[in-house]
Design an enzyme around this catalytic site. Sequence first.
Site, PDB file in Angstrom:
ATOM      1  N   ASP A   8       0.909  -1.290  -0.121  1.00  0.00           N
ATOM      2  CA  ASP A   8       0.070  -0.053  -0.011  1.00  0.00           C
ATOM      3  C   ASP A   8       0.991   1.080  -0.002  1.00  0.00           C
ATOM      4  O   ASP A   8       2.099   1.131   0.498  1.00  0.00           O
ATOM      5  CB  ASP A   8      -0.714   0.071   1.131  1.00  0.00           C
ATOM      6  N   ASN A  66      -5.732  -5.131  -5.766  1.00  0.00           N
ATOM      7  CA  ASN A  66      -7.033  -4.452  -5.402  1.00  0.00           C
ATOM      8  C   ASN A  66      -6.576  -2.830  -5.346  1.00  0.00           C
ATOM      9  O   ASN A  66      -7.649  -2.032  -5.219  1.00  0.00           O
ATOM     10  CB  ASN A  66      -7.030  -5.010  -3.826  1.00  0.00           C
ATOM     11  N   TYR A  82     -13.430   6.379 -13.394  1.00  0.00           N
ATOM     12  CA  TYR A  82     -13.430   5.086 -12.668  1.00  0.00           C
ATOM     13  C   TYR A  82     -14.150   4.121 -13.315  1.00  0.00           C
ATOM     14  O   TYR A  82     -13.360   3.039 -13.704  1.00  0.00           O
ATOM     15  CB  TYR A  82     -14.269   5.686 -11.321  1.00  0.00           C
TER      16      TYR A  82
END
Length: 251
Positions: free
Chosen positions: A32, A82, A146
């Site tokens: 991350d 992800n 998006y």
Amino acid sequence: MKCAIVTGAARGIGLATAKKMLADGWRVVLADWDADELTSVCAVLGDNALPLVTDVSNPEQVNAMIAGTLNWAGRLDAIVNNAGVADFGPIEDTDFARWRAVMDVNLDGVFLCSQAAIAALKAQGGAIVNIASISGLRASTLRVAYGTSKAAVIQLTKQQAAELGEYGIRANCVCPGPVRTKLAMAVHSQEIIDAYHDAIPLNRYGTEEELANVITFLCSDQASYVTGQVVAVDGGFESTGVGLPALRATD
């Protein structure tokens, strides 16, 4: 022991997936770009979890993530792409910088991480699981960047499945519908929540754990003959299209 990388793992679906895989006996690299949150969550996950601060849109950092994983675990069996950013706004207000910021992470990041992982995945006959969105399957307002990025991830997954299958690498895509995350609950008004409940056949949001269960399955040997698939984990939202909830009444 099998090893997986989960990107965007400091919170939400990524963190839930990392926890599920750890519980199932995997070693997990949590990647991350939020260093503080990543350090915090990994502090309580045990020795089989490794935090690696990574910006998935940066090729050098992605290569370092793969190298760090192999140095730690000696192998890579699955990567869960992800990491993503959500940016909603009207088409006329979406300038090119805003468009690129979404594509950099949501699409380029998936491409870069998957590509960097191929050599290691070949050795294991591993799995790629890309996280798209229901917004990549059905259009909606305010999601020009998006939704387009997530639709591209779906096609990228199919390309990966077609080309990498001969190496024993499986590639599948999970499309979450509305999920009860802290972020969603903070920004969804009661009116929005009620509208989603009405439009979803199961009449509720999904949970992060329900997404994690499907993602982990697709990474596992139980899904050894599953590749090139797009799985909407959405309570039936996508399957009903624009069907009116009032027309589904059975009494």
